[in-house]
Scaffold this active site. Sequence first.
Site, PDB file in Angstrom:
ATOM      1  N   ASP A  10       0.875  -1.172   0.000  1.00  0.00           N
ATOM      2  CA  ASP A  10       0.000   0.000   0.000  1.00  0.00           C
ATOM      3  C   ASP A  10       0.920   1.231   0.000  1.00  0.00           C
ATOM      4  O   ASP A  10       2.118   1.121   0.251  1.00  0.00           O
ATOM      5  CB  ASP A  10      -0.885  -0.034   1.251  1.00  0.00           C
ATOM      6  CG  ASP A  10      -1.626   1.257   1.480  1.00  0.00           C
ATOM      7  OD1 ASP A  10      -2.367   1.678   0.578  1.00  0.00           O
ATOM      8  OD2 ASP A  10      -1.424   1.863   2.556  1.00  0.00           O
ATOM      9  N   ASP A  12      -0.205   5.217   0.852  1.00  0.00           N
ATOM     10  CA  ASP A  12      -0.473   6.198   1.909  1.00  0.00           C
ATOM     11  C   ASP A  12      -0.627   5.496   3.261  1.00  0.00           C
ATOM     12  O   ASP A  12      -1.470   4.616   3.430  1.00  0.00           O
ATOM     13  CB  ASP A  12      -1.751   6.977   1.595  1.00  0.00           C
ATOM     14  CG  ASP A  12      -1.607   7.851   0.362  1.00  0.00           C
ATOM     15  OD1 ASP A  12      -0.644   8.633   0.306  1.00  0.00           O
ATOM     16  OD2 ASP A  12      -2.452   7.743  -0.554  1.00  0.00           O
TER      17      ASP A  12
END
Length: 223
Positions: A10, A12
């Site tokens: 991922d 953020d």
Amino acid sequence: MSDLRLVIFDVDGTLVDSQGDIVGSMSRAFAALGKPAPARENVLSIVGLSLDVAMQRLAPEASLGEQIDLVDAYKQAYQDLRAAKGSVESSPLYLGARQVLDALRAQPYTLLGVATGKSRRGLDSLIAGHALEGFFVTEQVADHHPSKPHPSMIEAAMAETGVDAAQTVMIGDTSFDMSMARAAGVRGIGVSWGYHGREKLANAEIIIDRFEELLPVLGQMLG
């Protein structure tokens, strides 16, 4: 069976800390439509979701047209903040992230990927700003997939690389990442430094507290 292994990140809250710009952009977007800004904790709770789904959660009373306008206003505000500060200041890498990415990239049988709620444009800007061109062989963005936790992003990454689920790991900071990993039949590593607390990472096989823990954990999981 291929010797390759796929490590998907991922973005953020996992690789970069973009919470300041996310919260600021959301406040600007709601202000542009004359609406009160959602609380910081509510904004951070939806990080990782596609923007249309995020706005449905943050402004459930708004009409579909208003939610679309909020998405557009958020995108513009985020672009403005990023342009003013640059990606390095706007979304700095977490401590140890670059060193771990460098080490993984140097491993001949390890492929790196990302699965993010960012748009293609947003991810490209971030990668360029941090000089990460060429690090990720598969890049799955919100433009082309249902929102997390749908497994589409991970499934596409595995299809692109030819790596099966047994040799694939998803690394993320939110319940959406860990639920996506479970839905795709891959292992999930949760990180505690992001936007969801440890209590929300129940679907993670393991939770790490520092980036330097990742390399030995991956070694144990994938060999």
